[in-house]
Design a protein around this motif. Structure first.
Motif, PDB file in Angstrom:
ATOM      1  N   ARG A 139      77.928  59.565 -15.293  1.00 18.62           N
ATOM      2  CA  ARG A 139      78.002  58.604 -14.083  1.00 18.62           C
ATOM      3  C   ARG A 139      79.239  58.580 -13.170  1.00 18.62           C
ATOM      4  NH1 ARG A 139      76.567  52.491 -14.964  1.00 18.62           N
ATOM      5  NH2 ARG A 139      76.479  52.964 -12.614  1.00 18.62           N
ATOM      6  N   ALA A 140      80.388  59.435 -13.909  1.00 21.53           N
ATOM      7  CA  ALA A 140      81.750  59.465 -13.181  1.00 21.53           C
ATOM      8  C   ALA A 140      81.442  60.202 -11.959  1.00 21.53           C
ATOM      9  CB  ALA A 140      82.694  59.819 -14.386  1.00 21.53           C
ATOM     10  N   PHE A 141      80.347  61.343 -12.149  1.00 19.48           N
ATOM     11  CA  PHE A 141      80.420  61.973 -10.951  1.00 19.48           C
ATOM     12  C   PHE A 141      79.398  61.525  -9.791  1.00 19.48           C
ATOM     13  CE2 PHE A 141      80.982  65.093 -14.485  1.00 19.48           C
ATOM     14  CZ  PHE A 141      81.998  65.731 -14.068  1.00 19.48           C
ATOM     15  N   ASP A 142      78.959  60.306  -9.754  1.00 18.87           N
ATOM     16  CA  ASP A 142      78.308  59.592  -8.864  1.00 18.87           C
ATOM     17  C   ASP A 142      79.040  59.027  -7.817  1.00 18.87           C
ATOM     18  OD1 ASP A 142      76.014  59.841 -10.229  1.00 18.87           O
ATOM     19  OD2 ASP A 142      75.791  57.901 -10.900  1.00 18.87           O
ATOM     20  N   ARG A 143      78.863  59.175  -6.578  1.00 10.11           N
ATOM     21  CA  ARG A 143      79.534  58.651  -5.358  1.00 10.11           C
ATOM     22  C   ARG A 143      79.773  57.180  -5.242  1.00 10.11           C
ATOM     23  NH1 ARG A 143      78.076  60.514   0.571  1.00 10.11           N
ATOM     24  NH2 ARG A 143      76.045  59.943  -0.266  1.00 10.11           N
ATOM     25  N   PHE A 144      81.087  57.003  -5.333  1.00  5.98           N
ATOM     26  CA  PHE A 144      81.538  55.630  -5.284  1.00  5.98           C
ATOM     27  C   PHE A 144      81.607  54.837  -6.519  1.00  5.98           C
ATOM     28  CE2 PHE A 144      79.247  55.497  -1.077  1.00  5.98           C
ATOM     29  CZ  PHE A 144      80.305  56.274  -0.349  1.00  5.98           C
ATOM     30  N   TRP A 145      81.137  55.658  -7.876  1.00  9.22           N
ATOM     31  CA  TRP A 145      81.088  54.876  -9.107  1.00  9.22           C
ATOM     32  C   TRP A 145      82.837  54.955  -9.285  1.00  9.22           C
ATOM     33  CZ3 TRP A 145      82.334  55.934 -14.045  1.00  9.22           C
ATOM     34  CH2 TRP A 145      81.671  54.948 -14.825  1.00  9.22           C
ATOM     35  N   GLN A 146      83.094  53.998 -10.157  1.00  8.28           N
ATOM     36  CA  GLN A 146      84.542  53.633 -10.669  1.00  8.28           C
ATOM     37  C   GLN A 146      84.446  52.873 -12.017  1.00  8.28           C
ATOM     38  OE1 GLN A 146      87.081  53.105  -6.490  1.00  8.28           O
ATOM     39  NE2 GLN A 146      87.582  53.743  -8.737  1.00  8.28           N
ATOM     40  N   GLY A 147      83.600  53.030 -12.840  1.00 14.04           N
ATOM     41  CA  GLY A 147      83.498  52.451 -14.029  1.00 14.04           C
ATOM     42  C   GLY A 147      83.260  50.989 -13.648  1.00 14.04           C
TER      43      GLY A 147
ATOM     44  N   LEU B 288      69.221  55.072 -19.366  1.00 16.55           N
ATOM     45  CA  LEU B 288      68.892  56.421 -19.192  1.00 16.55           C
ATOM     46  C   LEU B 288      67.710  56.028 -18.133  1.00 16.55           C
ATOM     47  CD1 LEU B 288      68.070  57.748 -22.701  1.00 16.55           C
ATOM     48  CD2 LEU B 288      69.773  58.583 -20.955  1.00 16.55           C
ATOM     49  N   PRO B 289      67.644  56.929 -17.052  1.00 14.12           N
ATOM     50  CA  PRO B 289      68.165  58.128 -16.880  1.00 14.12           C
ATOM     51  C   PRO B 289      69.540  57.902 -16.470  1.00 14.12           C
ATOM     52  CG  PRO B 289      66.888  57.683 -14.842  1.00 14.12           C
ATOM     53  CD  PRO B 289      66.712  56.573 -15.881  1.00 14.12           C
ATOM     54  N   VAL B 290      70.527  58.991 -16.492  1.00 17.98           N
ATOM     55  CA  VAL B 290      72.104  58.948 -16.538  1.00 17.98           C
ATOM     56  C   VAL B 290      72.218  59.407 -15.088  1.00 17.98           C
ATOM     57  CG1 VAL B 290      72.530  59.462 -19.005  1.00 17.98           C
ATOM     58  CG2 VAL B 290      72.382  61.308 -17.068  1.00 17.98           C
ATOM     59  N   HIS B 291      71.435  59.612 -14.276  1.00 19.12           N
ATOM     60  CA  HIS B 291      71.655  59.992 -12.882  1.00 19.12           C
ATOM     61  C   HIS B 291      71.074  58.971 -11.867  1.00 19.12           C
ATOM     62  CE1 HIS B 291      73.619  63.755 -13.742  1.00 19.12           C
ATOM     63  NE2 HIS B 291      72.369  63.901 -14.677  1.00 19.12           N
ATOM     64  N   GLY B 292      70.990  57.549 -12.062  1.00 22.11           N
ATOM     65  CA  GLY B 292      70.412  56.554 -11.624  1.00 22.11           C
ATOM     66  C   GLY B 292      69.035  56.259 -11.960  1.00 22.11           C
ATOM     67  N   ASP B 293      68.377  55.488 -11.030  1.00 17.59           N
ATOM     68  CA  ASP B 293      67.191  54.948 -11.519  1.00 17.59           C
ATOM     69  C   ASP B 293      65.912  55.992 -11.392  1.00 17.59           C
ATOM     70  OD1 ASP B 293      68.307  52.333 -11.959  1.00 17.59           O
ATOM     71  OD2 ASP B 293      68.046  51.762  -9.740  1.00 17.59           O
ATOM     72  N   GLY B 294      66.056  57.000 -10.864  1.00 17.40           N
ATOM     73  CA  GLY B 294      64.947  58.138 -10.675  1.00 17.40           C
ATOM     74  C   GLY B 294      64.052  57.423  -9.918  1.00 17.40           C
ATOM     75  N   PRO B 295      63.178  58.681  -9.801  1.00 16.81           N
ATOM     76  CA  PRO B 295      62.239  58.350  -8.615  1.00 16.81           C
ATOM     77  C   PRO B 295      60.670  57.517  -9.079  1.00 16.81           C
ATOM     78  CG  PRO B 295      61.799  60.440  -9.712  1.00 16.81           C
ATOM     79  CD  PRO B 295      63.007  59.719 -10.456  1.00 16.81           C
ATOM     80  N   VAL B 296      60.547  56.990 -10.387  1.00 17.30           N
ATOM     81  CA  VAL B 296      59.505  56.434 -10.855  1.00 17.30           C
ATOM     82  C   VAL B 296      59.088  55.336 -10.104  1.00 17.30           C
ATOM     83  CG1 VAL B 296      58.319  55.345 -12.928  1.00 17.30           C
ATOM     84  CG2 VAL B 296      59.798  57.562 -13.193  1.00 17.30           C
ATOM     85  N   VAL B 297      60.195  54.075 -10.095  1.00 15.61           N
ATOM     86  CA  VAL B 297      59.822  53.088  -9.342  1.00 15.61           C
ATOM     87  C   VAL B 297      59.518  53.296  -7.645  1.00 15.61           C
ATOM     88  CG1 VAL B 297      60.810  50.806  -8.537  1.00 15.61           C
ATOM     89  CG2 VAL B 297      61.245  51.689 -11.171  1.00 15.61           C
ATOM     90  N   ALA B 298      60.318  54.411  -7.178  1.00 11.85           N
ATOM     91  CA  ALA B 298      60.064  54.690  -6.003  1.00 11.85           C
ATOM     92  C   ALA B 298      58.787  55.084  -5.391  1.00 11.85           C
ATOM     93  CB  ALA B 298      61.318  55.474  -5.315  1.00 11.85           C
ATOM     94  N   ALA B 299      57.977  55.653  -6.526  1.00 11.13           N
ATOM     95  CA  ALA B 299      56.902  56.272  -6.127  1.00 11.13           C
ATOM     96  C   ALA B 299      55.525  55.224  -6.434  1.00 11.13           C
ATOM     97  CB  ALA B 299      56.502  57.417  -7.423  1.00 11.13           C
ATOM     98  N   LEU B 300      55.851  54.172  -6.801  1.00  6.56           N
ATOM     99  CA  LEU B 300      54.539  52.933  -7.031  1.00  6.56           C
ATOM    100  C   LEU B 300      54.422  52.289  -5.712  1.00  6.56           C
ATOM    101  CD1 LEU B 300      56.181  51.384  -9.979  1.00  6.56           C
ATOM    102  CD2 LEU B 300      54.361  53.180  -9.974  1.00  6.56           C
ATOM    103  N   ALA B 301      53.084  52.080  -5.374  1.00  9.59           N
ATOM    104  CA  ALA B 301      52.686  51.437  -4.188  1.00  9.59           C
ATOM    105  C   ALA B 301      52.980  49.924  -4.283  1.00  9.59           C
ATOM    106  CB  ALA B 301      51.003  51.526  -3.991  1.00  9.59           C
ATOM    107  N   ASP B 302      52.910  49.127  -2.930  1.00  7.98           N
ATOM    108  CA  ASP B 302      53.252  47.883  -3.167  1.00  7.98           C
ATOM    109  C   ASP B 302      52.460  46.932  -4.025  1.00  7.98           C
ATOM    110  OD1 ASP B 302      55.135  48.433  -1.370  1.00  7.98           O
ATOM    111  OD2 ASP B 302      54.442  47.524   0.211  1.00  7.98           O
TER     112      ASP B 302
END
Length: 485
Positions: A429-437, A165-179
């Motif tokens: 996940r099957a609806f994600d672009r380029f995802w093939q299992g 989880l999440p099922v739609h990718g890694d989500g925005p939590v990590v991306a919001a963190l500072a260096d």
């Protein structure tokens, strides 16, 4: 609704959920089991969980009278989304007193009350848990509110562990963190460790100070991409700090998302190259045969060669269309949705399918099927992709069932097969672009991983939604829902 919550059943069911996690299960199967445990214990008519991302929410799991909502999107500007992301963390809502398409449909089905609690990590809402009640149920009490809040916190903990989880990718939590930033001495021991460094690495300040860095340091002025034992990637830079003491400043950030995108790009190039090479090779081979041996070929041989060239050219054209649509992020067009005869549109779309696929279809289209509201030309693309997907993952010659039904204010189209089926944790996940299992699936079932991605985008741009689910007895059911015309 029972007079009191069945705590014994809730604890016993929760124990089963914990045992699932301890045995290696994760993601949607565990989440759905938790909802199935909670529904009878709370006396609810249905349970549902909405996952939030940067662009809004989506129902990723539901039980009871709300199972039909799985896959349903909640745009960021939907009144229901605004309500869920604001106000008290736990609240009771009447679905018939708020605007919003999904809430209105729930109210029409008699689910007019719900207790909802946000699942939060560090103040960031990753989703919301809903216990829905019908008109005949008693008013939810404080105990129901407390249990829903507790279960929402349990789900947030699952997100924090990032086990499926999440099922739609890694989500925005990590991306919001500072260096992350660290200062190390000449012996390589940490002298300064900022809060972002603790968040990125998972090491608190008291665990890092006075100890070596948990990753290598590149030479001054250079960049190093390093993979941590947990699979995440860091991009690390370093520089000398002027003054006495020979201190070095090290900065680092989580680039797991970027590495994933790079991997997807490489995978896309590899898979697409293979998919393009196959029809081009066949076309060239038959064209060379016609050119070099025209006089020695019979009329039947020439017609067969021309037929194969035509079939392969159609395959090539469909793949190119997918690539262009995916790259351009295009949809059905600017033409406003209009009512159209869904049954007739499906019958016409069937005639455009490849012959080997067309002969496998079994149609179940009622004569009194109401009109759908949307873009009729795009239905051919939707049916082609869903039928092709069903044919690819089922035995040659096995039937593919295409049926249509009406359900309240929606009309639905189902494409069902008796193939290898789909795992519950893969239905989103099957609806994600380029995802093939899994890699094994990718070797056994070729494709660029764009078909279902395009289907979801086309359908949602027509105010509908699409979902996948395992079929009882084996196989997969793909369901498209569009507004009635």
């Amino acid at each position: 609704m029972p007079e009191r919550i069945d705590f014994a059943a809730l604890i016993a069911g929760h124990t089963v959920v914990i045992e699932m996690i301890n045995s290696g299960d994760a993601g949607l199967p565990v989440l759905t089991q938790l909802l199935r445990v909670a529904q009878p214990a709370l006396g609810a008519a249905a349970m549902a969980f909405v996952e939030f991302g940067p662009t809004g929410g989506r129902v990723i799991s539901a039980t009871g009278a709300a199972e039909w909502t799985v896959g349903r999107p909640l745009p960021a500007n939907d009144p229901a989304t605004v309500c869920l992301l604001s106000g008290p963390r736990v609240q009771q809502v009447r679905t018939d007193q708020l605007d919003g398409k999904l809430l209105g449909e729930l109210a029409e089905r008699g689910l007019r009350r719900m207790v909802v609690s946000r699942s939060e990590i560090g103040g960031y809402a990753v989703g919301s848990l809903h216990a829905l009640y019908g008109d005949g149920d008693d008013e939810p009490v404080a105990e129901q509110h407390a249990v829903v809040a507790y279960l929402a916190s349990c789900i947030a903990h699952m997100y924090g562990d990032q086990t499926g989880l999440p099922v739609h990718g890694d989500g925005p939590v990590v991306a919001a963190l500072a260096d992350g930033l660290a200062v190390v001495d000449r012996d390589g021991r940490v002298r300064l460790w900022n809060p972002a460094a603790a968040q990125v690495t998972g090491r608190a300040g008291n665990q890092a100070l006075g100890r070596p860095l948990p990753f290598p340091i590149p030479p001054s002025g250079q960049v190093l991409d390093h993979r941590l034992p947990d699979g995440r990637w860091l991009r690390i830079t370093s520089g000398e700090l002027s003054g006495p003491g020979a201190l070095r400043v090290v900065t680092f950030r989580d680039i797991t998302d970027q590495q994933r995108r790079d991997h997807e790009r490489d995978l896309f190039v590899a898979v697409t190259s293979h998919e393009l090479r196959t029809p081009v090779t066949v076309i060239k081979g038959y064209a060379d045969t016609l050119t070099d041996h025209w006089e020695s070929l019979t009329d039947a041989d020439r017609r067969q060669a021309a037929r194969v060239i035509g079939q392969r050219a159609n395959e090539l054209a469909r793949l190119v269309d997918r690539l262009l649509s995916s790259a351009a992020e295009s949809g059905p067009g600017d033409e406003p949705p209009a009512p159209f005869d869904l049954g007739e549109a499906l019958r016409v779309a069937v005639t455009d399918l490849p012959s080997e696929l067309r002969h496998r279809l079994v149609l179940d289209l009622p004569a009194d099927l109401p009109k759908a509201l949307g873009h009729r030309p795009s239905l051919a693309t939707v049916l082609t992709e869903l039928a092709t997907n069903a044919g690819k993952y089922s035995a040659p010659g096995s039937p593919i069932e295409v049926s249509a039904r009406t359900d309240g204010q929606m009309v639905s189209v189902r494409v069902s097969d008796r193939g290898i089926g789909i795992r519950p944790e893969h239905v989103e996940r099957a609806f994600d672009r380029f995802w093939q299992g899994e890699s094994g699936d990718r070797r056994g079932y070729p494709g660029a991983g764009l078909g279902l991605y395009l289907v979801r985008r086309i359908v949602e741009q027509q105010n509908g939604w699409v979902s996948l689910r395992p079929r009882a007895g084996g196989g997969t059911v793909a369901e498209v829902r569009l507004p009635r015309g």
